[in-house]
Scaffold this motif. Structure first.
Motif, PDB file in Angstrom:
ATOM      1  N   HIS A  20       0.811  -1.229   0.000  1.00  0.00           N
ATOM      2  CA  HIS A  20       0.000   0.000   0.000  1.00  0.00           C
ATOM      3  C   HIS A  20       0.841   1.274   0.000  1.00  0.00           C
ATOM      4  O   HIS A  20       0.290   2.382   0.014  1.00  0.00           O
ATOM      5  CB  HIS A  20      -0.916   0.019   1.227  1.00  0.00           C
ATOM      6  CG  HIS A  20      -0.160   0.142   2.530  1.00  0.00           C
ATOM      7  ND1 HIS A  20       0.695  -0.829   2.990  1.00  0.00           N
ATOM      8  CD2 HIS A  20      -0.125   1.133   3.458  1.00  0.00           C
ATOM      9  CE1 HIS A  20       1.220  -0.455   4.143  1.00  0.00           C
ATOM     10  NE2 HIS A  20       0.738   0.732   4.445  1.00  0.00           N
ATOM     11  N   LEU A  21       2.156   1.141  -0.011  1.00  0.00           N
ATOM     12  CA  LEU A  21       3.005   2.325   0.131  1.00  0.00           C
ATOM     13  C   LEU A  21       2.971   3.240  -1.089  1.00  0.00           C
ATOM     14  O   LEU A  21       3.370   4.406  -0.985  1.00  0.00           O
ATOM     15  CB  LEU A  21       4.444   1.916   0.445  1.00  0.00           C
ATOM     16  CG  LEU A  21       4.672   1.330   1.853  1.00  0.00           C
ATOM     17  CD1 LEU A  21       6.131   0.986   2.066  1.00  0.00           C
ATOM     18  CD2 LEU A  21       4.180   2.275   2.942  1.00  0.00           C
ATOM     19  N   ASP A  22       2.483   2.762  -2.224  1.00  0.00           N
ATOM     20  CA  ASP A  22       2.306   3.666  -3.360  1.00  0.00           C
ATOM     21  C   ASP A  22       1.278   4.750  -3.028  1.00  0.00           C
ATOM     22  O   ASP A  22       1.432   5.912  -3.415  1.00  0.00           O
ATOM     23  CB  ASP A  22       1.856   2.894  -4.604  1.00  0.00           C
ATOM     24  CG  ASP A  22       2.992   2.090  -5.229  1.00  0.00           C
ATOM     25  OD1 ASP A  22       4.161   2.432  -4.985  1.00  0.00           O
ATOM     26  OD2 ASP A  22       2.701   1.116  -5.949  1.00  0.00           O
ATOM     27  N   GLU A  23       0.247   4.351  -2.289  1.00  0.00           N
ATOM     28  CA  GLU A  23      -0.765   5.326  -1.857  1.00  0.00           C
ATOM     29  C   GLU A  23      -0.156   6.319  -0.869  1.00  0.00           C
ATOM     30  O   GLU A  23      -0.427   7.530  -0.937  1.00  0.00           O
ATOM     31  CB  GLU A  23      -1.953   4.602  -1.211  1.00  0.00           C
ATOM     32  CG  GLU A  23      -3.076   5.520  -0.762  1.00  0.00           C
ATOM     33  CD  GLU A  23      -4.204   4.780  -0.068  1.00  0.00           C
ATOM     34  OE1 GLU A  23      -5.287   5.388   0.121  1.00  0.00           O
ATOM     35  OE2 GLU A  23      -4.022   3.598   0.297  1.00  0.00           O
ATOM     36  N   VAL A  24       0.676   5.826   0.034  1.00  0.00           N
ATOM     37  CA  VAL A  24       1.355   6.701   0.993  1.00  0.00           C
ATOM     38  C   VAL A  24       2.302   7.648   0.253  1.00  0.00           C
ATOM     39  O   VAL A  24       2.385   8.838   0.560  1.00  0.00           O
ATOM     40  CB  VAL A  24       2.121   5.871   2.038  1.00  0.00           C
ATOM     41  CG1 VAL A  24       2.868   6.782   3.011  1.00  0.00           C
ATOM     42  CG2 VAL A  24       1.163   4.961   2.797  1.00  0.00           C
ATOM     43  N   ALA A  25       2.988   7.122  -0.762  1.00  0.00           N
ATOM     44  CA  ALA A  25       3.909   7.940  -1.546  1.00  0.00           C
ATOM     45  C   ALA A  25       3.184   9.090  -2.228  1.00  0.00           C
ATOM     46  O   ALA A  25       3.710  10.204  -2.335  1.00  0.00           O
ATOM     47  CB  ALA A  25       4.632   7.076  -2.575  1.00  0.00           C
ATOM     48  N   ALA A  26       1.961   8.834  -2.703  1.00  0.00           N
ATOM     49  CA  ALA A  26       1.190   9.891  -3.359  1.00  0.00           C
ATOM     50  C   ALA A  26       0.894  11.027  -2.383  1.00  0.00           C
ATOM     51  O   ALA A  26       0.942  12.213  -2.753  1.00  0.00           O
ATOM     52  CB  ALA A  26      -0.107   9.312  -3.924  1.00  0.00           C
ATOM     53  N   ALA A  27       0.595  10.682  -1.125  1.00  0.00           N
ATOM     54  CA  ALA A  27       0.348  11.713  -0.113  1.00  0.00           C
ATOM     55  C   ALA A  27       1.621  12.497   0.192  1.00  0.00           C
ATOM     56  O   ALA A  27       1.586  13.723   0.357  1.00  0.00           O
ATOM     57  CB  ALA A  27      -0.202  11.067   1.163  1.00  0.00           C
ATOM     58  N   VAL A  28       2.750  11.807   0.250  1.00  0.00           N
ATOM     59  CA  VAL A  28       4.027  12.482   0.468  1.00  0.00           C
ATOM     60  C   VAL A  28       4.314  13.450  -0.681  1.00  0.00           C
ATOM     61  O   VAL A  28       4.734  14.597  -0.459  1.00  0.00           O
ATOM     62  CB  VAL A  28       5.178  11.462   0.600  1.00  0.00           C
ATOM     63  CG1 VAL A  28       6.528  12.183   0.670  1.00  0.00           C
ATOM     64  CG2 VAL A  28       4.990  10.597   1.842  1.00  0.00           C
TER      65      VAL A  28
ATOM     66  N   VAL B 258      11.532   9.333   7.990  1.00  0.00           N
ATOM     67  CA  VAL B 258      10.847   8.064   7.744  1.00  0.00           C
ATOM     68  C   VAL B 258       9.336   8.231   7.858  1.00  0.00           C
ATOM     69  O   VAL B 258       8.841   8.935   8.748  1.00  0.00           O
ATOM     70  CB  VAL B 258      11.311   6.988   8.749  1.00  0.00           C
ATOM     71  CG1 VAL B 258      10.508   5.693   8.590  1.00  0.00           C
ATOM     72  CG2 VAL B 258      12.798   6.714   8.594  1.00  0.00           C
ATOM     73  N   VAL B 259       8.596   7.569   6.961  1.00  0.00           N
ATOM     74  CA  VAL B 259       7.155   7.377   7.118  1.00  0.00           C
ATOM     75  C   VAL B 259       6.909   5.874   7.191  1.00  0.00           C
ATOM     76  O   VAL B 259       7.112   5.164   6.203  1.00  0.00           O
ATOM     77  CB  VAL B 259       6.340   7.976   5.956  1.00  0.00           C
ATOM     78  CG1 VAL B 259       4.855   7.655   6.135  1.00  0.00           C
ATOM     79  CG2 VAL B 259       6.532   9.482   5.880  1.00  0.00           C
ATOM     80  N   PRO B 260       6.502   5.354   8.352  1.00  0.00           N
ATOM     81  CA  PRO B 260       6.229   3.921   8.463  1.00  0.00           C
ATOM     82  C   PRO B 260       4.861   3.582   7.878  1.00  0.00           C
ATOM     83  O   PRO B 260       3.917   4.362   8.001  1.00  0.00           O
ATOM     84  CB  PRO B 260       6.260   3.683   9.975  1.00  0.00           C
ATOM     85  CG  PRO B 260       5.849   4.993  10.573  1.00  0.00           C
ATOM     86  CD  PRO B 260       6.329   6.069   9.625  1.00  0.00           C
ATOM     87  N   GLY B 261       4.767   2.408   7.249  1.00  0.00           N
ATOM     88  CA  GLY B 261       3.521   2.027   6.574  1.00  0.00           C
ATOM     89  C   GLY B 261       2.381   1.671   7.505  1.00  0.00           C
ATOM     90  O   GLY B 261       1.214   1.676   7.097  1.00  0.00           O
ATOM     91  N   GLY B 262       2.679   1.323   8.753  1.00  0.00           N
ATOM     92  CA  GLY B 262       1.634   1.065   9.737  1.00  0.00           C
ATOM     93  C   GLY B 262       1.169  -0.379   9.794  1.00  0.00           C
ATOM     94  O   GLY B 262       1.258  -1.132   8.817  1.00  0.00           O
ATOM     95  N   PRO B 263       0.621  -0.776  10.960  1.00  0.00           N
ATOM     96  CA  PRO B 263       0.138  -2.146  11.140  1.00  0.00           C
ATOM     97  C   PRO B 263      -1.245  -2.359  10.539  1.00  0.00           C
ATOM     98  O   PRO B 263      -2.000  -1.415  10.325  1.00  0.00           O
ATOM     99  CB  PRO B 263       0.084  -2.282  12.666  1.00  0.00           C
ATOM    100  CG  PRO B 263      -0.227  -0.889  13.139  1.00  0.00           C
ATOM    101  CD  PRO B 263       0.512   0.026  12.189  1.00  0.00           C
TER     102      PRO B 263
ATOM    103  N   ASP C 282      -5.830   3.641   8.295  1.00  0.00           N
ATOM    104  CA  ASP C 282      -6.323   4.855   8.946  1.00  0.00           C
ATOM    105  C   ASP C 282      -5.999   6.075   8.083  1.00  0.00           C
ATOM    106  O   ASP C 282      -4.847   6.282   7.684  1.00  0.00           O
ATOM    107  CB  ASP C 282      -5.671   4.998  10.322  1.00  0.00           C
ATOM    108  CG  ASP C 282      -6.387   5.989  11.225  1.00  0.00           C
ATOM    109  OD1 ASP C 282      -6.588   7.138  10.788  1.00  0.00           O
ATOM    110  OD2 ASP C 282      -6.740   5.613  12.356  1.00  0.00           O
ATOM    111  N   ALA C 283      -6.987   6.906   7.821  1.00  0.00           N
ATOM    112  CA  ALA C 283      -6.786   8.094   6.986  1.00  0.00           C
ATOM    113  C   ALA C 283      -5.745   9.034   7.577  1.00  0.00           C
ATOM    114  O   ALA C 283      -5.118   9.816   6.852  1.00  0.00           O
ATOM    115  CB  ALA C 283      -8.113   8.828   6.792  1.00  0.00           C
TER     116      ALA C 283
END
Length: 571
Positions: A54-62, A139-144, A222-223
């Motif tokens: 799911h980190l591609d979605e996190v990358a988009a937010a970054v 760092v941005v951790p991907g989360g549990p 989590d949003a």
């Protein structure tokens, strides 16, 4: 603000600057190359690393945050290691991932980097790389993941795999029911929801100061994770403006706080080798004795599997990591700074506990002293470690006869042999599983118990190994024995029937065999044949250069930093 590093590529009117700009154009305006920080997003997303998919979605937010703050976001896929997928063990590739990431950060026209990790080895490898290249980094951790349920009970990733599989071997759970739980184990995106290595390294990295305080432990679905990722992208631009690099704020004080955190959360023993490796890249003098000195008497406050009963989304709703750390604030070094430029302790004032069953109060800990304990003695002259929080109290002082397995293959071949001479008082010894011997130091130290003893109700025994164990595992397991068997440690000459003494409170692990007899012993042929002997490729490089566990199992030529300067210009 000092001149941007990326201007070495983009500034000017010569042929090289032309080439660098032209090939990056592709719809990008010329203003992208005019004094705007180039921020890499080192992304470990991979379908073969399911915890990071799911980190591609996190990358988009970054990216949105970077662009909003005036920077240019540039996604940089880096080596991704899926703990459950990669053979023979993901740890074999941690140093390679760190080296590859370091080289790509140095080689490219970037001014700062946001590091996206989640699964066990990804955050350590990213931090090792960032420490060595020393560019502004966060760092941005991907989360549990969220908690899954089976037959009305919460399932802990990893921990319940070990528990349920042992129940099948003991005959108390059918194989059909065991397999039915498979689709319930992983409920959502995110990494393991127990206090395994992934969760541990995210929280410890926050205590270390490399994550914006309050972010680690946010569940992957989590949003608020995306909101925080956006803000971290903005921060990355500011880090470049302030020239705030890992070397500018990471000191031994930060590692002190990370060790306190490791104990208070009941974290994975794997954090020991990762923190040692990160410290080695920074030139910080950290040893396994620091884990004992700083952490051994820290109380366990987090009631999470495998040391407790709850899971990571429970920790988040109960107040999160900062609420835990507020309870042990007096044990922290107040001078340790974070990536934001402020001391870590400044973020604890408003942290509150909302569920004292999940995060216990300092005066009512789950265990009064639960940090990693270092053991030394004739069986581990360079040290070994044990996690008392995951062990059985009655086995923390024990004397028993060794039952030795020369390799993991030997173990699998004999452990369920009904004629194996073993009982509940025996000490199971597995060798050939260290950094050199396997190679890569696999998570096999928490050996499954013999089926015949499980059927008798035995659920824990003393186990000793030169390998590692999963942070989701439990039991009275002595691991990271140094020197490892393949490096000539005493573990290589232990024989079945030898008496072994474990005394955790005294910090001792001894082989009760006369010194003259030990001096005359040599490893048997089965032991020698079990050691790795790669002829080429990364495995050969690894075996030839890997350090022992007490030095972080990094490669000897990677210790230290090389900075961000490229050795030769392009022509």
């Amino acid at each position: 603000m000092t001149e941007l590093r990326s201007s070495e590529w983009y500034a000017g009117d010569d042929r090289n600057a032309y080439i660098h700009r032209a090939w990056m154009r592709r719809g990008v305006p010329s203003s992208a190359f005019e004094g705007r920080p180039q921020i890499a997003i080192a992304n470990t997303a991979s379908d073969l690393t399911p915890c990071n998919s799911h980190l591609d979605e996190v990358a988009a937010a970054v990216k949105n945050g970077v662009y909003e703050a005036g920077g240019i976001p540039l996604e940089l896929p880096v080596v991704s290691l899926g703990e459950t997928q990669v053979r023979p063990t993901a740890m074999l590739w941690r140093n390679m991932a760190a080296m590859a990431t370091e080289e790509m950060l140095r080689a490219n026209p970037i001014d700062g980097v946001v590091l996206l990790g989640g699964c066990d080895k990804t955050i350590p490898s990213l931090l090792m790389a960032a420490a060595s290249v020393d560019l502004p980094a966060v760092v941005v951790p991907g989360g549990p993941m969220l908690t899954g349920h089976f037959r009305g009970e919460a399932l802990g990733c990893g921990t319940d795999v070990w528990r349920l599989s042992e129940e099948v071997r003991a005959g108390t759970l059918s194989e059909e029911q065991f397999l039915k739980s498979e689709s319930s184990m992983i409920r959502s995106k995110g990494h393991c929801n127990t206090m395994g290595t992934a969760s541990t390294m995210a929280l410890v990295a926050e205590a270390l100061g490399t994550i914006v305080p309050g972010l680690a432990g946010t569940p992957a679905p989590d949003a608020r994770l995306l909101e925080a990722a956006h803000e971290t992208g903005r921060l990355a631009v500011q880090l470049v403006a302030d020239d705030r690099r890992p070397s500018s704020f990471l000191t031994k004080a930060n590692f002190h706080n990370a060790i306190v955190a490791l104990a208070a959360i009941g974290g994975s023993t794997n954090a020991v080798v990762h923190l040692l490796a990160i410290a080695g890249r920074l030139g910080i003098d950290l040893s396994i004795d620091d884990f004992d000195r700083i952490g051994a008497q820290v109380p366990l406050l987090v009631n999470l599997q495998p040391a407790g009963r709850y899971l990571m989304d429970d920790l988040y709703r109960a107040g999160g990591f900062l609420a835990v750390m507020r309870e042990v604030r007096d044990l922290l070094d107040p001078e340790a700074l974070t990536v934001t430029g402020k001391p870590f302790v400044d973020y604890l004032e408003d942290a509150k506990i909302w569920d004292a069953d999940v995060i216990t109060l300092r005066g009512n800990p789950l265990q009064p002293a639960a940090g990693i304990t270092v053991l030394r003695g004739s069986l581990a002259p360079g040290g070994a470690i044990i996690k008392p929080a995951a062990a059985s109290p009655h086995l923390l002082k024990h004397r028993g006869q060794a039952v030795v397995f020369d390799s993991i293959e030997d173990f699998h071949a004999r452990i369920d042999d009904p004629d194996l001479d073993i009982d509940a008082d025996s000490v199971m010894v597995l060798r050939g599983c260290g950094p050199k011997g396997y190679p890569g130091m696999p998570e096999v130290s928490n050996m499954p118990l013999p089926q015949k003893l499980l059927a008798q109700g035995v659920r824990d025994m003393v186990r000793i190994c030169d390998g590692r164990m999963s942070g989701t595992a439990y039991g009275t397991v002595v691991l990271h024995v140094t020197p490892e068997s393949a490096a000539g440690g005493p573990l290589s000459i232990v024989q079945t029937g030898d008496w072994i003494e474990l005394d955790v409170r005294a910090g001792r692990l001894d082989l009760d065999v006369a010194a003259d007899e030990l001096a005359a012993r040599r490893p048997n042929q089965a032991t020698l044949e079990g050691y790795a002997a790669p002829r080429r490729g990364w495995e050969r490089l690894y075996v030839d250069h890997v350090l022992q566990a007490d030095q972080g199992a990094d490669l000897d030529f990677l210790v230290g930093a090389s900075g961000s300067q490229v050795s030769r210009e392009s022509h």
